[in-house]
Design a protein around this motif. Structure first.
Motif, PDB file in Angstrom:
ATOM      1  N   ASN A  87     -44.247  22.819 -22.002  1.00  0.00           N
ATOM      2  CA  ASN A  87     -45.682  22.661 -21.727  1.00  0.00           C
ATOM      3  C   ASN A  87     -45.958  21.310 -21.096  1.00  0.00           C
ATOM      4  OD1 ASN A  87     -46.100  25.159 -22.861  1.00  0.00           O
ATOM      5  ND2 ASN A  87     -46.664  24.346 -24.877  1.00  0.00           N
ATOM      6  N   TRP A  88     -45.258  20.293 -21.570  1.00  0.00           N
ATOM      7  CA  TRP A  88     -45.464  18.956 -20.991  1.00  0.00           C
ATOM      8  C   TRP A  88     -45.038  18.925 -19.533  1.00  0.00           C
ATOM      9  CZ3 TRP A  88     -42.574  15.184 -18.659  1.00  0.00           C
ATOM     10  CH2 TRP A  88     -43.166  13.920 -18.542  1.00  0.00           C
ATOM     11  N   GLY A  89     -43.914  19.623 -19.187  1.00  0.00           N
ATOM     12  CA  GLY A  89     -43.450  19.654 -17.797  1.00  0.00           C
ATOM     13  C   GLY A  89     -44.451  20.368 -16.895  1.00  0.00           C
ATOM     14  N   GLU A  90     -45.029  21.497 -17.403  1.00  0.00           N
ATOM     15  CA  GLU A  90     -46.010  22.210 -16.572  1.00  0.00           C
ATOM     16  C   GLU A  90     -47.253  21.365 -16.338  1.00  0.00           C
ATOM     17  OE1 GLU A  90     -46.765  25.806 -18.600  1.00  0.00           O
ATOM     18  OE2 GLU A  90     -44.793  26.707 -18.169  1.00  0.00           O
ATOM     19  N   LEU A  91     -47.734  20.689 -17.385  1.00  0.00           N
ATOM     20  CA  LEU A  91     -48.919  19.840 -17.213  1.00  0.00           C
ATOM     21  C   LEU A  91     -48.611  18.640 -16.321  1.00  0.00           C
ATOM     22  CD1 LEU A  91     -50.444  19.846 -20.808  1.00  0.00           C
ATOM     23  CD2 LEU A  91     -51.302  21.044 -18.805  1.00  0.00           C
ATOM     24  N   HIS A  92     -47.397  18.106 -16.452  1.00  0.00           N
ATOM     25  CA  HIS A  92     -47.042  16.954 -15.614  1.00  0.00           C
ATOM     26  C   HIS A  92     -46.945  17.358 -14.145  1.00  0.00           C
ATOM     27  CE1 HIS A  92     -44.371  13.792 -13.906  1.00  0.00           C
ATOM     28  NE2 HIS A  92     -45.142  13.003 -14.704  1.00  0.00           N
ATOM     29  N   HIS A  93     -46.438  18.579 -13.893  1.00  0.00           N
ATOM     30  CA  HIS A  93     -46.393  19.080 -12.515  1.00  0.00           C
ATOM     31  C   HIS A  93     -47.805  19.241 -11.952  1.00  0.00           C
ATOM     32  CE1 HIS A  93     -44.877  21.224  -9.023  1.00  0.00           C
ATOM     33  NE2 HIS A  93     -45.747  22.219  -9.286  1.00  0.00           N
ATOM     34  N   GLN A  94     -48.730  19.760 -12.774  1.00  0.00           N
ATOM     35  CA  GLN A  94     -50.111  19.867 -12.320  1.00  0.00           C
ATOM     36  C   GLN A  94     -50.729  18.486 -12.085  1.00  0.00           C
ATOM     37  OE1 GLN A  94     -52.383  22.256 -15.041  1.00  0.00           O
ATOM     38  NE2 GLN A  94     -50.919  23.985 -15.003  1.00  0.00           N
ATOM     39  N   TYR A  95     -50.362  17.532 -12.948  1.00  0.00           N
ATOM     40  CA  TYR A  95     -50.920  16.179 -12.788  1.00  0.00           C
ATOM     41  C   TYR A  95     -50.401  15.519 -11.509  1.00  0.00           C
ATOM     42  CZ  TYR A  95     -52.286  11.419 -13.983  1.00  0.00           C
ATOM     43  OH  TYR A  95     -52.839  10.158 -13.962  1.00  0.00           O
ATOM     44  N   GLN A  96     -49.130  15.772 -11.164  1.00  0.00           N
ATOM     45  CA  GLN A  96     -48.575  15.198  -9.930  1.00  0.00           C
ATOM     46  C   GLN A  96     -49.203  15.826  -8.695  1.00  0.00           C
ATOM     47  OE1 GLN A  96     -46.489  12.667  -9.591  1.00  0.00           O
ATOM     48  NE2 GLN A  96     -46.291  12.367 -11.812  1.00  0.00           N
ATOM     49  N   GLY A  97     -49.700  17.047  -8.828  1.00  0.00           N
ATOM     50  CA  GLY A  97     -50.301  17.709  -7.681  1.00  0.00           C
ATOM     51  C   GLY A  97     -51.761  17.382  -7.468  1.00  0.00           C
ATOM     52  N   LEU A  98     -52.337  16.513  -8.299  1.00  0.00           N
ATOM     53  CA  LEU A  98     -53.731  16.142  -8.105  1.00  0.00           C
ATOM     54  C   LEU A  98     -53.893  15.234  -6.897  1.00  0.00           C
ATOM     55  CD1 LEU A  98     -54.837  15.398 -11.779  1.00  0.00           C
ATOM     56  CD2 LEU A  98     -55.414  17.404 -10.410  1.00  0.00           C
ATOM     57  N   SER A  99     -55.092  15.221  -6.374  1.00  0.00           N
ATOM     58  CA  SER A  99     -55.398  14.351  -5.234  1.00  0.00           C
ATOM     59  C   SER A  99     -55.419  12.902  -5.686  1.00  0.00           C
ATOM     60  CB  SER A  99     -56.756  14.743  -4.645  1.00  0.00           C
ATOM     61  OG  SER A  99     -57.099  13.865  -3.595  1.00  0.00           O
ATOM     62  N   VAL A 100     -54.984  12.028  -4.774  1.00  0.00           N
ATOM     63  CA  VAL A 100     -54.948  10.597  -5.102  1.00  0.00           C
ATOM     64  C   VAL A 100     -56.357  10.042  -5.198  1.00  0.00           C
ATOM     65  CG1 VAL A 100     -54.098   8.328  -4.362  1.00  0.00           C
ATOM     66  CG2 VAL A 100     -52.708  10.376  -3.966  1.00  0.00           C
ATOM     67  N   VAL A 101     -57.239  10.538  -4.330  1.00  0.00           N
ATOM     68  CA  VAL A 101     -58.616  10.040  -4.306  1.00  0.00           C
ATOM     69  C   VAL A 101     -59.462  10.971  -5.184  1.00  0.00           C
ATOM     70  CG1 VAL A 101     -60.608   9.487  -2.869  1.00  0.00           C
ATOM     71  CG2 VAL A 101     -58.284   9.165  -1.977  1.00  0.00           C
ATOM     72  N   THR A 102     -60.049  10.418  -6.227  1.00  0.00           N
ATOM     73  CA  THR A 102     -60.947  11.193  -7.098  1.00  0.00           C
ATOM     74  C   THR A 102     -62.389  10.855  -6.740  1.00  0.00           C
ATOM     75  OG1 THR A 102     -60.766   9.443  -8.738  1.00  0.00           O
ATOM     76  CG2 THR A 102     -59.286  11.298  -8.984  1.00  0.00           C
ATOM     77  N   ASP A 103     -62.847  11.480  -5.650  1.00  0.00           N
ATOM     78  CA  ASP A 103     -64.178  11.173  -5.148  1.00  0.00           C
ATOM     79  C   ASP A 103     -65.261  12.085  -5.709  1.00  0.00           C
ATOM     80  OD1 ASP A 103     -63.090  13.332  -3.963  1.00  0.00           O
ATOM     81  OD2 ASP A 103     -63.731  12.852  -1.910  1.00  0.00           O
ATOM     82  N   THR A 104     -64.885  13.102  -6.482  1.00  0.00           N
ATOM     83  CA  THR A 104     -65.890  13.997  -7.067  1.00  0.00           C
ATOM     84  C   THR A 104     -65.769  13.961  -8.594  1.00  0.00           C
ATOM     85  OG1 THR A 104     -64.398  15.888  -6.947  1.00  0.00           O
ATOM     86  CG2 THR A 104     -65.844  15.520  -5.051  1.00  0.00           C
ATOM     87  N   ILE A 105     -66.853  14.417  -9.222  1.00  0.00           N
ATOM     88  CA  ILE A 105     -66.875  14.434 -10.693  1.00  0.00           C
ATOM     89  C   ILE A 105     -65.887  15.463 -11.225  1.00  0.00           C
ATOM     90  CG2 ILE A 105     -68.332  14.861 -12.709  1.00  0.00           C
ATOM     91  CD1 ILE A 105     -70.679  13.841 -11.124  1.00  0.00           C
ATOM     92  N   ARG A 106     -65.728  16.560 -10.531  1.00  0.00           N
ATOM     93  CA  ARG A 106     -64.822  17.619 -10.990  1.00  0.00           C
ATOM     94  C   ARG A 106     -63.384  17.127 -10.988  1.00  0.00           C
ATOM     95  NH1 ARG A 106     -61.792  21.681  -8.832  1.00  0.00           N
ATOM     96  NH2 ARG A 106     -61.676  23.622 -10.059  1.00  0.00           N
TER      97      ARG A 106
END
Length: 259
Positions: A207-226
């Motif tokens: 579960n930690w690996g799946e969440l970490h993979h999703q976390y690595q795929g996030l955008s670098v710029v968090t310009d929205t609240i979502r």
């Protein structure tokens, strides 16, 4: 304003259409209608209050007699001495009758009284206590100072109601102890085996690996609240999984409840 009152002009509105008649479904009629009417009439007739009561007319032979409702005294009975047939006592003598003289009884009262006084035992004084300076006395028997109850047959024995109370308390304590033992047995904790320990640890790491993979795929710029909320949620879940993995790896023996 005109559009709300009149319909828009169209060639299809020139020919009047057929008027649709709304056909109403038949009215609902209960199958118990006749039965309810009959039951209502039966209960209604028993409570009528108008008109004369339907009772049987009294017979002309049963008329009220004179003095029939007056209280009557019981009949007088002849005096008797009961079941034993004893003779009647003689009448009281009149004033003119002379008393019988020269009759002596067999008992000598003077001699018997003298012998009784000579042979009599003097009475013992009853124990008393003085409660005033003037010499007023009270008997010890009624004062509560004399231990009368030690002479009873059941003195020193436990009363029956106390024994019953002790038995009820003992049975209640036994029931409570058995209930506590059952609850402890039901709530007893189970120890995880080595296979279950490894399976849980592997599942947490997966579960930690799946969440970490999703976390690595996030955008670098968090310009929205979502995006910001998504990133914070993944970080919290990753931290919780890391704490669980550290706890499982640190302790080899783990107990869990049956619930």
């Amino acid at each position: 304003m005109s559009n709300t009152i009149y319909p828009p002009e169209s060639i299809y509105n020139l020919i009047p259409g057929e008027e649709e008649k709304i056909v109403k479904p038949p009215r609902y009629m209960s199958k118990f209608r006749d039965q309810v009417k009959q039951e209502k009439n039966l209960s209604k007739a028993s409570n009528k209050t108008m008109g004369p009561a339907k009772v049987d007319m009294p017979s002309p032979d049963k008329y009220l007699l004179k003095h029939s409702k007056e209280k009557k005294l019981p009949e007088k009975k002849a005096f008797s001495y009961g079941h034993c047939n004893q003779p009647r006592k003689p009448h009281v003598p009149a004033k003119t009758e002379a008393p019988l003289m020269g009759i002596h009884t067999k008992k000598n009262f003077v001699k018997s009284n003298a012998i009784g006084n000579i042979m009599a035992v003097p009475p013992l004084p009853r124990p008393a206590y003085v409660h005033t300076v003037h010499g007023d006395k009270e008997l010890l028997d009624n004062s509560g100072l004399v231990p009368k109850y030690i002479r009873k047959k059941d003195y020193g024995q436990t009363p029956e109601y106390i024994e019953q109370r002790r038995e009820e308390v003992r049975r209640a304590q036994e029931q409570y102890d058995s209930y506590v033992k059952e609850r402890i047995t039901e709530a007893a904790m189970k120890q995880l085996s080595d296979e279950e320990h490894q399976n849980i640890l592997q599942g947490l790491k997966k579960n930690w690996g799946e969440l970490h993979h999703q976390y690595q795929g996030l955008s670098v710029v968090t310009d929205t609240i979502r995006k910001k909320h998504r990133k914070e949620q993944l970080e919290l879940e990753l931290k919780q999984l890391e704490k669980d993995i550290d706890l499982i790896e640190r302790y080899k023996t783990i107990y869990i409840t049956n619930n």
